[in-house]
Design a protein around this motif. Structure first.
Motif, short mmCIF file in Angstrom:
data_model
loop_
_atom_site.label_atom_id
_atom_site.label_comp_id
_atom_site.label_asym_id
_atom_site.label_seq_id
_atom_site.Cartn_x
_atom_site.Cartn_y
_atom_site.Cartn_z
N ALA A 1 54.44 14.32 48.05
CA ALA A 1 53.37 13.38 48.40
C ALA A 1 52.32 13.35 47.30
O ALA A 1 51.84 12.28 46.93
N ASN A 2 51.98 14.51 46.74
CA ASN A 2 51.02 14.55 45.64
C ASN A 2 51.55 13.79 44.42
O ASN A 2 50.82 13.05 43.77
N ARG A 3 52.81 14.00 44.10
CA ARG A 3 53.43 13.33 42.96
C ARG A 3 53.46 11.81 43.19
O ARG A 3 53.17 11.03 42.29
N ARG A 4 53.77 11.41 44.41
CA ARG A 4 53.83 9.99 44.74
C ARG A 4 52.45 9.34 44.60
O ARG A 4 52.33 8.23 44.06
N ILE A 5 51.42 10.03 45.04
CA ILE A 5 50.06 9.50 44.92
C ILE A 5 49.67 9.34 43.45
O ILE A 5 49.08 8.34 43.05
N LEU A 6 50.02 10.34 42.62
CA LEU A 6 49.72 10.25 41.19
C LEU A 6 50.44 9.08 40.53
O LEU A 6 49.88 8.39 39.68
N ILE A 7 51.68 8.85 40.91
CA ILE A 7 52.44 7.73 40.35
C ILE A 7 51.81 6.40 40.76
O ILE A 7 51.64 5.49 39.94
N ILE A 8 51.43 6.28 42.02
CA ILE A 8 50.81 5.04 42.51
C ILE A 8 49.49 4.79 41.80
O ILE A 8 49.20 3.66 41.38
N VAL A 9 48.67 5.83 41.64
CA VAL A 9 47.39 5.67 40.94
C VAL A 9 47.62 5.27 39.49
O VAL A 9 46.92 4.40 38.96
N GLY A 10 48.61 5.87 38.84
CA GLY A 10 48.92 5.52 37.45
C GLY A 10 49.33 4.06 37.32
O GLY A 10 48.88 3.36 36.40
N ILE A 11 50.17 3.59 38.22
CA ILE A 11 50.61 2.19 38.18
C ILE A 11 49.43 1.25 38.42
O ILE A 11 49.29 0.23 37.74
N LEU A 12 48.56 1.59 39.36
CA LEU A 12 47.39 0.74 39.63
C LEU A 12 46.45 0.70 38.43
O LEU A 12 45.87 -0.36 38.14
N ILE A 13 46.29 1.81 37.74
CA ILE A 13 45.45 1.81 36.53
C ILE A 13 46.05 0.93 35.46
O ILE A 13 45.35 0.15 34.81
N LEU A 14 47.37 1.00 35.26
CA LEU A 14 48.02 0.15 34.27
C LEU A 14 47.90 -1.33 34.63
O LEU A 14 47.69 -2.18 33.75
N VAL A 15 48.03 -1.67 35.91
CA VAL A 15 47.89 -3.06 36.34
C VAL A 15 46.46 -3.53 36.08
O VAL A 15 46.23 -4.65 35.60
N PHE A 16 45.48 -2.68 36.37
CA PHE A 16 44.09 -3.03 36.13
C PHE A 16 43.85 -3.27 34.64
O PHE A 16 43.19 -4.24 34.25
N LEU A 17 44.37 -2.37 33.80
CA LEU A 17 44.20 -2.55 32.35
C LEU A 17 44.88 -3.82 31.86
O LEU A 17 44.39 -4.49 30.96
N PHE A 18 46.02 -4.17 32.44
CA PHE A 18 46.71 -5.41 32.07
C PHE A 18 45.88 -6.63 32.48
O PHE A 18 45.80 -7.61 31.74
N ILE A 19 45.26 -6.58 33.65
CA ILE A 19 44.47 -7.71 34.13
C ILE A 19 43.26 -7.94 33.24
O ILE A 19 42.91 -9.09 32.95
N ILE A 20 42.61 -6.88 32.79
CA ILE A 20 41.43 -7.08 31.95
C ILE A 20 41.80 -7.21 30.47
O ILE A 20 40.92 -7.19 29.61
N ASP A 21 43.07 -7.34 30.16
CA ASP A 21 43.57 -7.52 28.79
C ASP A 21 43.14 -6.40 27.87
O ASP A 21 42.68 -6.62 26.74
N PHE A 22 43.29 -5.17 28.32
CA PHE A 22 42.98 -4.01 27.51
C PHE A 22 44.11 -3.80 26.50
O PHE A 22 45.28 -3.90 26.86
N ASP A 23 43.77 -3.52 25.26
CA ASP A 23 44.76 -3.35 24.21
C ASP A 23 45.25 -1.90 24.23
O ASP A 23 44.54 -0.99 23.81
N LEU A 24 46.48 -1.68 24.70
CA LEU A 24 47.05 -0.33 24.79
C LEU A 24 47.53 0.18 23.45
O LEU A 24 47.90 1.35 23.33
N SER A 25 47.54 -0.64 22.41
CA SER A 25 48.06 -0.22 21.11
C SER A 25 47.16 0.81 20.43
O SER A 25 47.59 1.46 19.48
N ILE A 26 45.93 0.99 20.92
CA ILE A 26 45.06 2.00 20.30
C ILE A 26 45.54 3.40 20.60
O ILE A 26 45.17 4.34 19.90
N PHE A 27 46.39 3.58 21.62
CA PHE A 27 46.91 4.90 21.96
C PHE A 27 48.15 5.25 21.15
O PHE A 27 48.58 6.41 21.14
N PHE A 28 48.76 4.28 20.49
CA PHE A 28 49.99 4.52 19.72
C PHE A 28 49.72 4.31 18.24
O PHE A 28 49.08 3.36 17.83
N SER A 29 50.23 5.27 17.43
CA SER A 29 50.03 5.14 15.99
C SER A 29 51.23 4.45 15.37
O SER A 29 52.36 4.60 15.81
N ASN A 30 50.98 3.70 14.30
CA ASN A 30 52.07 2.98 13.62
C ASN A 30 52.54 3.75 12.41
O ASN A 30 51.88 4.28 11.64
#
Length: 95
Positions: free
Chosen positions: A66-95
């Motif tokens: 149940a704890n793992r499931r809650i963490l996964i759901i929260v992670g997905i919701l954060i990613l959806v929120f970042l996608f909605i506000i057009d946050f650039d995720l490329s700053i976390f990855f180096s080229n």
């Protein structure tokens, strides 16, 4: 006629239909179903004690999935929120 007298409120002697069989406590007291099994409920302890009790409850929780499931759901919701506000995720990855 009572133009100057105030009307008195009616008084009721109410007893609930379904009362605790043992007669313990008040029938009007609201109690959570799982309060008896938690350390974090009740008592006005200090902040450090509350944090330690919450961490102990988290560590000793038998339902780890149940704890793992809650963490996964929260992670997905954060990613959806970042996608909605057009946050650039490329700053976390180096080229």
């Amino acid at each position: 006629m009572g133009l100057l007298k105030l009307r008195k409120n009616k008084k009721y002697n109410y007893t609930p239909r379904f009362y605790d069989d043992k007669g313990e406590g008040s029938p009007f007291k609201m109690k959570h179903k799982f309060d008896a099994y938690r350390k974090t409920v009740g008592g006005n302890a200090g902040f450090k004690t509350k944090i330690n009790n919450a961490l102990d409850d988290l560590k000793n929780n038998p339902d780890r999935e149940a704890n793992r499931r809650i963490l996964i759901i929260v992670g997905i919701l954060i990613l959806v929120f970042l996608f909605i506000i057009d946050f650039d995720l490329s700053i976390f990855f180096s080229n």
